[in-house]
Structure formats: C-alpha cells, structure tokens
Motif scaffolding. Structure first.
Motif, PDB file in Angstrom:
ATOM      1  N   ARG A  80      -1.213  24.573  22.045  1.00 50.52           N
ATOM      2  CA  ARG A  80      -1.987  23.764  20.998  1.00 50.52           C
ATOM      3  C   ARG A  80      -2.151  22.267  21.139  1.00 50.52           C
ATOM      4  N   PRO A  81      -3.454  21.721  21.576  1.00 48.48           N
ATOM      5  CA  PRO A  81      -3.623  20.326  22.145  1.00 48.48           C
ATOM      6  C   PRO A  81      -3.489  19.094  21.081  1.00 48.48           C
ATOM      7  N   LEU A  82      -3.296  19.759  19.902  1.00 50.07           N
ATOM      8  CA  LEU A  82      -3.217  18.238  18.921  1.00 50.07           C
ATOM      9  C   LEU A  82      -4.391  17.510  19.086  1.00 50.07           C
ATOM     10  N   THR A  83      -5.291  18.206  19.061  1.00 44.14           N
ATOM     11  CA  THR A  83      -6.633  17.144  19.422  1.00 44.14           C
ATOM     12  C   THR A  83      -6.906  16.138  18.367  1.00 44.14           C
ATOM     13  N   HIS A  84      -6.629  16.419  16.967  1.00 43.27           N
ATOM     14  CA  HIS A  84      -6.921  15.320  15.944  1.00 43.27           C
ATOM     15  C   HIS A  84      -5.615  14.662  15.793  1.00 43.27           C
ATOM     16  N   ALA A  85      -4.499  14.618  16.396  1.00 46.89           N
ATOM     17  CA  ALA A  85      -3.430  13.825  16.253  1.00 46.89           C
ATOM     18  C   ALA A  85      -3.887  12.291  15.733  1.00 46.89           C
ATOM     19  N   ARG A  86      -4.430  11.685  16.794  1.00 44.12           N
ATOM     20  CA  ARG A  86      -4.663  10.214  16.683  1.00 44.12           C
ATOM     21  C   ARG A  86      -5.485  10.148  15.778  1.00 44.12           C
ATOM     22  N   ARG A  87      -6.588  10.977  15.324  1.00 47.11           N
ATOM     23  CA  ARG A  87      -7.385  10.601  13.931  1.00 47.11           C
ATOM     24  C   ARG A  87      -6.677  10.701  12.966  1.00 47.11           C
ATOM     25  N   TYR A  88      -5.477  11.619  12.535  1.00 44.29           N
ATOM     26  CA  TYR A  88      -4.723  11.803  11.451  1.00 44.29           C
ATOM     27  C   TYR A  88      -3.870  10.442  11.550  1.00 44.29           C
ATOM     28  N   ALA A  89      -3.427   9.729  12.939  1.00 46.99           N
ATOM     29  CA  ALA A  89      -2.658   8.453  12.683  1.00 46.99           C
ATOM     30  C   ALA A  89      -3.744   7.393  12.150  1.00 46.99           C
ATOM     31  N   ARG A  90      -4.894   7.452  12.716  1.00 43.63           N
ATOM     32  CA  ARG A  90      -5.872   6.169  12.409  1.00 43.63           C
ATOM     33  C   ARG A  90      -6.140   6.178  10.867  1.00 43.63           C
ATOM     34  N   LEU A  91      -6.585   7.508  10.435  1.00 40.50           N
ATOM     35  CA  LEU A  91      -6.579   7.385   8.881  1.00 40.50           C
ATOM     36  C   LEU A  91      -5.628   7.207   8.093  1.00 40.50           C
ATOM     37  N   LEU A  92      -4.456   7.432   8.492  1.00 39.48           N
ATOM     38  CA  LEU A  92      -3.420   7.251   7.699  1.00 39.48           C
ATOM     39  C   LEU A  92      -2.939   5.596   7.590  1.00 39.48           C
ATOM     40  N   HIS A  93      -3.268   4.951   8.803  1.00 41.69           N
ATOM     41  CA  HIS A  93      -2.982   3.427   8.961  1.00 41.69           C
ATOM     42  C   HIS A  93      -4.054   2.903   8.184  1.00 41.69           C
ATOM     43  N   ASP A  94      -5.267   3.355   8.114  1.00 40.50           N
ATOM     44  CA  ASP A  94      -6.453   2.673   7.241  1.00 40.50           C
ATOM     45  C   ASP A  94      -6.323   2.905   5.676  1.00 40.50           C
ATOM     46  N   VAL A  95      -5.736   4.065   5.364  1.00 41.26           N
ATOM     47  CA  VAL A  95      -5.401   4.368   3.916  1.00 41.26           C
ATOM     48  C   VAL A  95      -4.107   3.372   3.346  1.00 41.26           C
ATOM     49  N   GLU A  96      -3.267   3.161   4.373  1.00 41.29           N
ATOM     50  CA  GLU A  96      -2.242   2.369   4.046  1.00 41.29           C
ATOM     51  C   GLU A  96      -2.451   0.918   3.931  1.00 41.29           C
ATOM     52  N   THR A  97      -3.416   0.631   5.112  1.00 42.85           N
ATOM     53  CA  THR A  97      -3.892  -0.635   4.999  1.00 42.85           C
ATOM     54  C   THR A  97      -4.810  -1.043   3.354  1.00 42.85           C
ATOM     55  N   THR A  98      -5.381   0.042   2.964  1.00 42.10           N
ATOM     56  CA  THR A  98      -6.261  -0.134   1.781  1.00 42.10           C
ATOM     57  C   THR A  98      -5.316  -0.405   0.654  1.00 42.10           C
ATOM     58  N   PHE A  99      -4.329   0.523   0.687  1.00 39.98           N
ATOM     59  CA  PHE A  99      -2.979   0.320  -0.476  1.00 39.98           C
ATOM     60  C   PHE A  99      -2.338  -1.013  -0.479  1.00 39.98           C
ATOM     61  N   TRP A 100      -2.335  -1.765   0.820  1.00 41.42           N
ATOM     62  CA  TRP A 100      -1.686  -3.100   0.625  1.00 41.42           C
ATOM     63  C   TRP A 100      -2.671  -4.201   0.217  1.00 41.42           C
ATOM     64  N   HIS A 101      -3.925  -3.931   0.552  1.00 43.18           N
ATOM     65  CA  HIS A 101      -5.165  -4.623   0.080  1.00 43.18           C
ATOM     66  C   HIS A 101      -5.495  -4.784  -1.203  1.00 43.18           C
ATOM     67  N   THR A 102      -5.105  -3.430  -1.917  1.00 47.14           N
ATOM     68  CA  THR A 102      -5.501  -3.331  -3.177  1.00 47.14           C
ATOM     69  C   THR A 102      -4.344  -4.044  -4.003  1.00 47.14           C
ATOM     70  N   LEU A 103      -3.015  -3.989  -3.637  1.00 41.95           N
ATOM     71  CA  LEU A 103      -2.139  -4.894  -4.132  1.00 41.95           C
ATOM     72  C   LEU A 103      -1.997  -6.217  -3.902  1.00 41.95           C
ATOM     73  N   ALA A 104      -2.672  -6.572  -2.912  1.00 34.35           N
ATOM     74  CA  ALA A 104      -2.929  -8.069  -2.660  1.00 34.35           C
ATOM     75  C   ALA A 104      -3.824  -8.675  -3.552  1.00 34.35           C
ATOM     76  N   ALA A 105      -4.796  -7.728  -4.106  1.00 31.93           N
ATOM     77  CA  ALA A 105      -5.699  -8.197  -5.074  1.00 31.93           C
ATOM     78  C   ALA A 105      -5.023  -8.507  -6.458  1.00 31.93           C
ATOM     79  N   VAL A 106      -4.116  -7.742  -6.796  1.00 34.24           N
ATOM     80  CA  VAL A 106      -3.318  -8.036  -7.971  1.00 34.24           C
ATOM     81  C   VAL A 106      -2.466  -9.183  -7.936  1.00 34.24           C
ATOM     82  N   ALA A 107      -2.214  -9.670  -6.701  1.00 39.91           N
ATOM     83  CA  ALA A 107      -1.251 -10.875  -6.258  1.00 39.91           C
ATOM     84  C   ALA A 107      -2.131 -11.981  -6.478  1.00 39.91           C
ATOM     85  N   HIS A 108      -3.268 -12.198  -6.601  1.00 40.85           N
ATOM     86  CA  HIS A 108      -4.153 -13.191  -6.848  1.00 40.85           C
ATOM     87  C   HIS A 108      -4.231 -13.754  -8.352  1.00 40.85           C
TER      88      HIS A 108
END
Length: 219
Positions: free
Chosen positions: A191-219
């Motif tokens: 099983r080549p795990l072809t999409h594993a990098r994509r999973y990691a990229r999108l996880l990183h992106d949605v976590e970044t969105t999480f923190w930026h959303t909280l940052a807007a509350v912090a202003h």
C-alpha cells in the motif's frame, strides 16, 4: 528508490511550523495581550473537539489493518478520555464556568480541524493518517507548553487550570514510533500511502485556521 515510512514522516514534519511565537494566538498569550475570554474560547472549542476526535480515533482503530495502528489510535482515544475533564478546569480558570461553557457556540474556523479528522476516519488509509497526525504533534506540543507557561506567569493560572496544556506539552513516548511502524508495515504490504502527505498538509492547514480563528478573538 521507494520512500520509507520514517523518511515520509520527516518530509511531513518539515512543513509544519514548530515555532510557537509564529502562532498568532500563542504569541498574544505569551506577550500578555490576549484577553482571558479568548483563553476561555480556546477551552470551549476543545470541549467540542475532544469527543469528536475520540470517535474518529476509534473508527480509525476499527478500520486499521496493522495491529500497531490499532494500538496507536486506541491510545489516542484513551488520551482524549483523560483530557476531557481537564478542559472544564481550563475554562473555569479563564472565568467560564459550567453553564457558560455548555452554552458556548463553537466557531467554524476552529471546528474545521475535527471535521477533517472525521473525514480521515471515514476515508483515509489509517496508516497514512497515523503518520499525518504525528507530523503535527511536535508543533501542538510546543504550542501547549508555551501557553501553559504564559498562563501561569502572566495570567496567574494554577496547575489545575493548566493540566490540559501540560498533558500535551510532553509528547507521549512511543506514539511516533508506532505510527512509523504502522506505515512501514502498510508500505511493505504494497500500500503506497499515496495521499499521506496530503493528509498532513491539510491537517496542518486546518490547525492553522484554528489558531487564526482564536487570534481574532484575542484582539
């Protein structure tokens, strides 16, 4: 040459931002600029995330073919069970008691993360998902460590209030190794795990969105 699981994980980690002060919410708390209400919002969002992630991890465990992957996701689900009560203490330390915590309405930008984890639970190869999850653990642990220190130093939070953050500040030993072993077994099975990098990229992106959303509350 075929990429091994450990090399694949390192390529995923290279993209993740592990400098806590590059995170706008963490930086605001570390510098004492964030209102305590934004810390309460962080806890309240986690109160919604934890049960969702626990169910996702259990589904990934049920779908996994490699025993070590089953063990990995079961351990993650057990961790969610442990930290859920700690969220209430963090919220209380930030002035959000029971009724207010129960009434809190979550924000889409914060809930995109558990939404994507749920997508992984339904659609991803569990071995590839395991690698993607551990690729972000170092950054998450660094953020939690920075927040725990700042909340104690600048906001007067006690150990009970910071227990949730302390739990994640030190990564559980062996989790990354379990993910690597599960992924390597999948690769060895063809099983080549072809999409594993994509999973990691999108996880990183949605976590970044999480923190930026909280940052807007912090202003």
């Amino acid at each position: 040459m075929t990429t091994g699981a450990r090399e694949l994980l390192e390529t995923m980690r290279a993209r993740a931002d592990i400098d806590p002060l590059a995170n706008p919410f963490v930086a605001a708390v570390v510098e004492g600029r964030a209102p305590v209400a934004s810390v309460a919002a962080f806890a309240a969002e986690e109160r919604h995330i934890i049960p969702s992630d626990r169910r996702s991890f259990l589904l990934l465990a049920a779908r996994a073919e490699e025993p070590v992957a089953v063990e990995f996701f079961t351990t993650l689900a057990q961790g969610e069970n442990l930290v859920l009560p700690m969220v209430s203490a963090l919220a209380a330390g930030a002035g959000m008691a029971g009724p207010a915590l129960a009434a809190y309405e979550p924000q889409a930008g914060c809930q995109a993360y558990p939404g994507y984890v749920a997508w992984l639970a339904l659609n991803a190869d569990p071995a590839g998902a395991a690698l993607a999850l551990v690729a972000n653990f170092a950054a998450w642990g660094g953020y939690c460590a920075a927040l725990a220190g700042a909340l104690r130093e600048r906001y007067g939070f006690d150990d009970t209030s910071c227990a949730f953050l302390d739990f994640f500040a030190t990564p559980a030993p062996g989790l990354a190794e379990q993910a690597v072993r599960a992924a390597q077994e999948a690769l060895d099975a063809g099983r080549p795990l072809t999409h594993a990098r994509r999973y990691a990229r999108l996880l990183h992106d949605v976590e970044t969105t999480f923190w930026h959303t909280l940052a807007a509350v912090a202003h």
